[in-house]
Design an enzyme around this catalytic site. Structure first.
Site, PDB file in Angstrom:
ATOM      1  N   LYS A  74     106.485  17.713 -71.690  1.00 35.25           N
ATOM      2  CA  LYS A  74     107.772  18.074 -72.144  1.00 35.25           C
ATOM      3  C   LYS A  74     107.535  17.953 -73.785  1.00 35.25           C
ATOM      4  CE  LYS A  74     111.249  19.274 -70.347  1.00 35.25           C
ATOM      5  NZ  LYS A  74     111.280  20.587 -69.878  1.00 35.25           N
ATOM      6  N   HIS A  92     109.074  25.378 -76.228  1.00 38.94           N
ATOM      7  CA  HIS A  92     110.371  25.672 -76.364  1.00 38.94           C
ATOM      8  C   HIS A  92     110.679  26.297 -77.642  1.00 38.94           C
ATOM      9  CE1 HIS A  92     110.886  24.630 -72.300  1.00 38.94           C
ATOM     10  NE2 HIS A  92     110.542  23.296 -72.304  1.00 38.94           N
ATOM     11  N   ARG A 126      99.853  37.527 -67.066  1.00 40.53           N
ATOM     12  CA  ARG A 126     100.511  36.624 -66.142  1.00 40.53           C
ATOM     13  C   ARG A 126     100.208  35.199 -66.404  1.00 40.53           C
ATOM     14  NH1 ARG A 126     102.965  36.415 -61.306  1.00 40.53           N
ATOM     15  NH2 ARG A 126     102.448  34.781 -59.752  1.00 40.53           N
ATOM     16  N   ARG A 127     101.150  34.177 -66.344  1.00 39.67           N
ATOM     17  CA  ARG A 127     101.028  32.977 -66.441  1.00 39.67           C
ATOM     18  C   ARG A 127     100.098  32.377 -65.612  1.00 39.67           C
ATOM     19  NH1 ARG A 127     106.585  29.892 -67.062  1.00 39.67           N
ATOM     20  NH2 ARG A 127     105.283  28.243 -67.365  1.00 39.67           N
ATOM     21  N   ARG A 191     108.082  33.155 -59.242  1.00 40.95           N
ATOM     22  CA  ARG A 191     107.829  31.815 -58.768  1.00 40.95           C
ATOM     23  C   ARG A 191     109.011  31.120 -58.587  1.00 40.95           C
ATOM     24  NH1 ARG A 191     103.459  31.880 -62.933  1.00 40.95           N
ATOM     25  NH2 ARG A 191     101.424  31.572 -61.729  1.00 40.95           N
ATOM     26  N   ASP A 211     115.583  41.831 -58.450  1.00 45.98           N
ATOM     27  CA  ASP A 211     114.350  41.841 -59.435  1.00 45.98           C
ATOM     28  C   ASP A 211     114.589  42.870 -60.378  1.00 45.98           C
ATOM     29  OD1 ASP A 211     111.818  39.575 -59.486  1.00 45.98           O
ATOM     30  OD2 ASP A 211     111.389  41.470 -60.400  1.00 45.98           O
ATOM     31  N   THR A 215     118.016  45.477 -62.022  1.00 50.92           N
ATOM     32  CA  THR A 215     118.416  45.352 -63.251  1.00 50.92           C
ATOM     33  C   THR A 215     118.414  46.171 -64.353  1.00 50.92           C
ATOM     34  OG1 THR A 215     116.925  43.620 -63.723  1.00 50.92           O
ATOM     35  CG2 THR A 215     118.744  42.771 -62.702  1.00 50.92           C
ATOM     36  N   ASP A 264     117.965  28.416 -70.636  1.00 52.90           N
ATOM     37  CA  ASP A 264     117.744  28.739 -72.171  1.00 52.90           C
ATOM     38  C   ASP A 264     119.057  29.005 -72.931  1.00 52.90           C
ATOM     39  OD1 ASP A 264     114.975  28.532 -72.989  1.00 52.90           O
ATOM     40  OD2 ASP A 264     114.457  30.529 -72.015  1.00 52.90           O
ATOM     41  N   ILE A 299     119.955  22.416 -65.765  1.00 53.60           N
ATOM     42  CA  ILE A 299     119.134  21.094 -65.921  1.00 53.60           C
ATOM     43  C   ILE A 299     117.760  21.478 -66.433  1.00 53.60           C
ATOM     44  CG2 ILE A 299     117.923  19.301 -65.098  1.00 53.60           C
ATOM     45  CD1 ILE A 299     120.326  18.573 -63.051  1.00 53.60           C
ATOM     46  N   ASP A 300     117.235  21.190 -67.245  1.00 53.16           N
ATOM     47  CA  ASP A 300     115.943  21.795 -68.113  1.00 53.16           C
ATOM     48  C   ASP A 300     114.890  21.182 -67.540  1.00 53.16           C
ATOM     49  OD1 ASP A 300     116.181  19.307 -69.682  1.00 53.16           O
ATOM     50  OD2 ASP A 300     116.221  20.504 -71.562  1.00 53.16           O
TER      51      ASP A 300
END
Length: 344
Positions: A74, A92, A126-127, A191, A211, A215, A264, A299-300
């Protein structure tokens, strides 16, 4: 290569991105690994000492050797001090957040570099490591708690960490009253969405999965208003359509709780426009409309509600890439550095 694992300094944060067995593997591969002491980390310091790590005092990373790479999860404590080291963390900082601008200015002043964990990607974009599944899982659980509290005429009270996911499910089942519940998940194939869907199914919630295909038209999306729960599980980017407009509270709706798991609210690209700040463990729900009530759960650091399982999973995903830190200018690290350079 010297990897310095700093203690997390944020409230309710017990996670860590490197397990002791992973540290031992890095040391065997020739890396020097320093781990700061921590009274709150889910893994005790002695386990890292036994793995061969050097132990440093909590919060001592500003005095680490210049060549050390500082690794945390964090954000850093807020101040104006220039950042001179290379840092691996969730910054962030790239989506228009005011605090992100301050962070980038600190790097610019100090000549340091941010390797943002959110932007460690493979050749296909991709992460390579993410807490997303557990964010979705915990976010759906807390949102269901908020809905149950609202049905009882209350605003959800404080939440705390669970030792296991099973313990969380058991606690949630004890709170549910059997009322049929529907949920719409946008980002269902990722995920985060998968975690949210798994928790909902385990609790008997009827789930609608959307997904990119659903949209692609750009909205508006009246279907969001036709479910008890809505979960935003997408990474907001330029061009992301609005899922929940600012006037959603006044629209005819079945919707009672929004779980903005992506969370966000201060990003220019947020698709949920009814709130402007994250919620907390102490106050998980923010009421944004009264008649009928509409609450937002945002909640982040949701994976911290299951710190052991989420940390073990993330660390296992990241470890193969930590092994390549000796070539920090290439691969996932090189791409993350290029992203930082574009924004700084």
């Amino acid at each position: 290569m010297h990897l310095w694992v700093r203690a997390e300094q944020r409230d309710n944060e017990q996670r860590v991105g490197l397990m002791p067995d992973g540290a031992a593997q890095l040391i065997a591969a020739g890396l020097h690994v320093t781990v700061e002491d921590s009274a709150t980390r889910i893994i005790p310091t002695d386990a890292y000492r036994a793995a061969g790590c050097t132990i440093a005092p909590e919060g001592s990373w500003p005095g680490a050797p210049t060549e050390a790479v500082i690794f945390g999860l964090k954000e850093l404590p807020e101040d104006d001090a220039p950042l001179t080291h290379r840092h691996i963390m969730f910054g962030h900082a790239y989506k228009g957040q005011p605090s992100g601008r301050v962070l980038l200015d600190r790097f610019k002043m100090g000549g340091g570099t941010l390797y943002d964990l959110e932007y460690l990607t493979d050749e296909n974009g991709r992460r390579v490591a993410a807490f997303g599944y557990w964010a979705g899982y915990a976010g759906a659980a807390v949102s269901l708690m908020c809905l149950t509290a609202r049905r009882n005429g209350n605003l959800q009270g404080p939440v705390s960490a669970y030792p296991t996911a099973q313990a969380m499910r058991d606690d949630l089942r004890a709170q549910l009253d059997g009322t049929p519940t529907s949920a719409l998940i946008i980002g269902a194939l990722g995920r985060v969405g998968t975690g949210a869907a798994d928790l909902c199914r385990a609790m008997g919630v009827t789930v609608t999965l959307w997904d990119m295909a659903e949209t692609a038209g750009g909205g508006p999306f009246p279907q969001v208003m036709q479910h008890d729960l809505f979960f935003n599980c997408i990474l907001a980017r330029p061009g992301t359509p609005v899922f929940v407009p600012a006037d959603a509270g006044t629209q005819p709706r079945k919707l009672r709780v929004i779980g903005d798991i992506a969370c966000d609210p201060d990003s220019d690209f947020s698709p949920v426009k009814v709130y402007d700040r994250a919620t907390t463990w102490a106050a998980p729900a923010l009421r944004v409309h009264d008649a009928p009530p509409l609450d937002v759960m945002a909640i982040d650091n949701l994976p911290s509600l299951m710190p052991l399982e989420s940390a073990q999973d993330f660390a296992a995903q990241l470890l193969p890439h930590l092994r390549t830190l000796g070539k920090i200018d290439t691969g996932v690290w090189g791409r993350a550095r290029a992203t930082f350079a574009d924004h700084v």
